[in-house]
Write a protein that holds these residues in place. Sequence first.
Motif, mmCIF file in Angstrom:
data_model
loop_
_atom_site.group_PDB
_atom_site.id
_atom_site.type_symbol
_atom_site.label_atom_id
_atom_site.label_comp_id
_atom_site.label_asym_id
_atom_site.label_seq_id
_atom_site.Cartn_x
_atom_site.Cartn_y
_atom_site.Cartn_z
ATOM 1 N N VAL A 10 3.505 -8.834 -7.786
ATOM 2 C CA VAL A 10 4.371 -7.926 -7.025
ATOM 3 C C VAL A 10 3.504 -6.949 -6.234
ATOM 4 O O VAL A 10 2.623 -6.295 -6.804
ATOM 5 C CB VAL A 10 5.312 -7.141 -7.968
ATOM 6 N N ARG A 11 3.732 -6.869 -4.949
ATOM 7 C CA ARG A 11 3.054 -5.849 -4.159
ATOM 8 C C ARG A 11 3.741 -4.500 -4.417
ATOM 9 O O ARG A 11 4.961 -4.433 -4.597
ATOM 10 C CB ARG A 11 3.124 -6.192 -2.673
ATOM 11 N N HIS A 12 2.972 -3.428 -4.434
ATOM 12 C CA HIS A 12 3.525 -2.092 -4.670
ATOM 13 C C HIS A 12 4.482 -1.664 -3.551
ATOM 14 O O HIS A 12 4.569 -2.298 -2.507
ATOM 15 C CB HIS A 12 2.397 -1.078 -4.798
ATOM 16 N N GLY A 13 5.164 -0.549 -3.787
ATOM 17 C CA GLY A 13 6.095 -0.008 -2.795
ATOM 18 C C GLY A 13 5.403 0.829 -1.723
ATOM 19 O O GLY A 13 4.186 1.048 -1.760
ATOM 20 N N GLU A 14 6.213 1.319 -0.777
ATOM 21 C CA GLU A 14 5.660 2.118 0.332
ATOM 22 C C GLU A 14 4.958 3.376 -0.191
ATOM 23 O O GLU A 14 5.444 4.048 -1.096
ATOM 24 C CB GLU A 14 6.773 2.533 1.295
ATOM 25 N N VAL A 15 3.832 3.684 0.417
ATOM 26 C CA VAL A 15 3.009 4.826 0.026
ATOM 27 C C VAL A 15 3.279 6.015 0.955
ATOM 28 O O VAL A 15 3.500 5.846 2.156
ATOM 29 C CB VAL A 15 1.517 4.437 0.080
ATOM 30 N N TYR A 16 3.236 7.222 0.385
ATOM 31 C CA TYR A 16 3.340 8.434 1.194
ATOM 32 C C TYR A 16 1.990 8.659 1.855
ATOM 33 O O TYR A 16 0.994 8.977 1.194
ATOM 34 C CB TYR A 16 3.719 9.629 0.322
ATOM 35 N N ASN A 17 1.943 8.510 3.177
ATOM 36 C CA ASN A 17 0.666 8.546 3.895
ATOM 37 C C ASN A 17 0.879 9.047 5.323
ATOM 38 O O ASN A 17 0.702 8.314 6.294
ATOM 39 C CB ASN A 17 0.055 7.130 3.902
ATOM 40 N N PRO A 18 1.277 10.312 5.469
ATOM 41 C CA PRO A 18 1.605 10.825 6.813
ATOM 42 C C PRO A 18 0.428 10.826 7.774
ATOM 43 O O PRO A 18 0.622 10.771 8.993
ATOM 44 C CB PRO A 18 2.113 12.243 6.531
ATOM 45 N N GLN A 19 -0.803 10.878 7.255
ATOM 46 C CA GLN A 19 -1.989 10.892 8.124
ATOM 47 C C GLN A 19 -2.433 9.482 8.503
ATOM 48 O O GLN A 19 -3.393 9.314 9.247
ATOM 49 C CB GLN A 19 -3.139 11.633 7.422
ATOM 50 N N LYS A 20 -1.740 8.473 7.981
ATOM 51 C CA LYS A 20 -2.045 7.064 8.271
ATOM 52 C C LYS A 20 -3.507 6.719 7.991
ATOM 53 O O LYS A 20 -4.213 6.107 8.789
ATOM 54 C CB LYS A 20 -1.671 6.726 9.720
ATOM 55 N N VAL A 21 -3.943 7.125 6.814
ATOM 56 C CA VAL A 21 -5.298 6.838 6.350
ATOM 57 C C VAL A 21 -5.349 5.426 5.777
ATOM 58 O O VAL A 21 -4.408 4.986 5.095
ATOM 59 C CB VAL A 21 -5.720 7.854 5.266
ATOM 60 N N LEU A 22 -6.423 4.704 6.031
ATOM 61 C CA LEU A 22 -6.616 3.436 5.344
ATOM 62 C C LEU A 22 -7.111 3.807 3.942
ATOM 63 O O LEU A 22 -8.287 4.062 3.729
ATOM 64 C CB LEU A 22 -7.636 2.558 6.077
ATOM 65 N N TYR A 23 -6.167 3.864 2.996
ATOM 66 C CA TYR A 23 -6.469 4.486 1.705
ATOM 67 C C TYR A 23 -7.199 3.585 0.723
ATOM 68 O O TYR A 23 -7.905 4.060 -0.159
ATOM 69 C CB TYR A 23 -5.190 5.025 1.048
ATOM 70 N N GLY A 24 -7.055 2.285 0.836
ATOM 71 C CA GLY A 24 -7.826 1.384 -0.017
ATOM 72 C C GLY A 24 -7.773 1.744 -1.485
ATOM 73 O O GLY A 24 -6.713 1.789 -2.098
ATOM 74 N N ARG A 25 -8.918 2.056 -2.048
ATOM 75 C CA ARG A 25 -9.017 2.409 -3.475
ATOM 76 C C ARG A 25 -9.041 3.913 -3.721
ATOM 77 O O ARG A 25 -9.275 4.361 -4.839
ATOM 78 C CB ARG A 25 -10.286 1.785 -4.070
ATOM 79 N N LEU A 26 -8.822 4.706 -2.682
ATOM 80 C CA LEU A 26 -8.866 6.160 -2.845
ATOM 81 C C LEU A 26 -7.769 6.638 -3.793
ATOM 82 O O LEU A 26 -6.657 6.114 -3.778
ATOM 83 C CB LEU A 26 -8.691 6.849 -1.490
ATOM 84 N N PRO A 27 -8.072 7.645 -4.616
ATOM 85 C CA PRO A 27 -7.050 8.193 -5.517
ATOM 86 C C PRO A 27 -6.077 9.080 -4.755
ATOM 87 O O PRO A 27 -6.347 9.518 -3.630
ATOM 88 C CB PRO A 27 -7.874 9.007 -6.515
ATOM 89 N N GLY A 28 -4.938 9.368 -5.368
ATOM 90 C CA GLY A 28 -4.020 10.352 -4.830
ATOM 91 C C GLY A 28 -2.996 9.838 -3.848
ATOM 92 O O GLY A 28 -2.290 10.633 -3.224
ATOM 93 N N PHE A 29 -2.890 8.537 -3.691
ATOM 94 C CA PHE A 29 -1.893 7.979 -2.780
ATOM 95 C C PHE A 29 -0.768 7.339 -3.599
ATOM 96 O O PHE A 29 -0.875 6.208 -4.060
ATOM 97 C CB PHE A 29 -2.527 6.961 -1.825
ATOM 98 N N GLY A 30 0.303 8.118 -3.773
ATOM 99 C CA GLY A 30 1.450 7.649 -4.537
ATOM 100 C C GLY A 30 2.567 7.167 -3.638
ATOM 101 O O GLY A 30 2.453 7.162 -2.401
ATOM 102 N N LEU A 31 3.660 6.784 -4.242
ATOM 103 C CA LEU A 31 4.786 6.234 -3.486
ATOM 104 C C LEU A 31 5.536 7.307 -2.710
ATOM 105 O O LEU A 31 5.667 8.452 -3.154
ATOM 106 C CB LEU A 31 5.764 5.546 -4.441
ATOM 107 N N SER A 32 6.052 6.912 -1.572
ATOM 108 C CA SER A 32 6.971 7.755 -0.808
ATOM 109 C C SER A 32 8.341 7.703 -1.475
ATOM 110 O O SER A 32 8.558 6.954 -2.443
ATOM 111 C CB SER A 32 7.085 7.221 0.624
ATOM 112 N N ASP A 33 9.287 8.465 -0.955
ATOM 113 C CA ASP A 33 10.651 8.395 -1.493
ATOM 114 C C ASP A 33 11.211 6.980 -1.345
ATOM 115 O O ASP A 33 11.882 6.462 -2.246
ATOM 116 C CB ASP A 33 11.557 9.400 -0.768
ATOM 117 N N LEU A 34 10.919 6.346 -0.204
ATOM 118 C CA LEU A 34 11.370 4.969 -0.006
ATOM 119 C C LEU A 34 10.672 4.040 -0.988
ATOM 120 O O LEU A 34 11.289 3.120 -1.547
ATOM 121 C CB LEU A 34 11.104 4.520 1.430
ATOM 122 N N GLY A 35 9.391 4.276 -1.212
ATOM 123 C CA GLY A 35 8.653 3.461 -2.163
ATOM 124 C C GLY A 35 9.222 3.564 -3.567
ATOM 125 O O GLY A 35 9.260 2.573 -4.320
ATOM 126 N N LYS A 36 9.694 4.750 -3.930
ATOM 127 C CA LYS A 36 10.311 4.925 -5.246
ATOM 128 C C LYS A 36 11.628 4.157 -5.336
ATOM 129 O O LYS A 36 11.961 3.598 -6.388
ATOM 130 C CB LYS A 36 10.518 6.410 -5.526
#
Length: 221
Positions: A10-36
């Motif tokens: 299963v691929r994860h849900g949408e991530v909250y990422n307003p800066q549109k960072v290519l987050y990869g393995r970086l910590p601190g990128f959780g799901l957006s409200d839609l992702g939840k």
Amino acid sequence: MAQTATVHLVRHGEVYNPQKVLYGRLPGFGLSDLGKQMAEGIAEYFGQRAEAGQPVHLLAASPLQRAQETIAPLAARLDLPVITEDRVLEAENAFEGLSNVKRHLRSPRYWPLLRNPFRPSWGEPYKQQVERVLQAVKDLSDRAIAEHGDGAEVVLVSHQLPIWVTRLWAEQRPLWHDPRSRECTLTSVTSLNIGPGGVESVSYAEPNKQLSKQALALPGA
């Protein structure tokens, strides 16, 4: 008699990422409200399957926050623990942490990273990703069969690229590909049917298809 298992990637849900960072393995990128909402949809999907006689026996997920948050509602619904599985982590990527990657690609300093798209030269080799995911799939399917018998099922939450190249390998297709061609939407389910010889067939489903249409096209997977 040979026993079988199914491992649902299963691929994860949408991530909250307003800066549109290519987050990869970086910590601190959780799901957006839609992702939840997507995570709740996955819990409903597998919960309904369990009620219909197709129970899930083991749950596992990448250690990254977005994967752990995606599997949490399903773990609560099925009252099952979650195994943290490092081998299905997101792929390494030299552009990790950058915002607006297309703009950066115009800079000559990054051109050496693009020298071999077949490997790829900017990140973890596709073959290496497939090998580690398949090792995790084998260990989890073996455990599920040992503990729950023939037909055991596993849900494993991972990331788009590792899931997609594993599917390409299973379908005997080249691992090199155009990223725009990936059939692996947010919270999609790529199911590997495991037999005595390994992966015997693949199926694909999009339980949250309508929600995925609302998702932003963000970098990272």
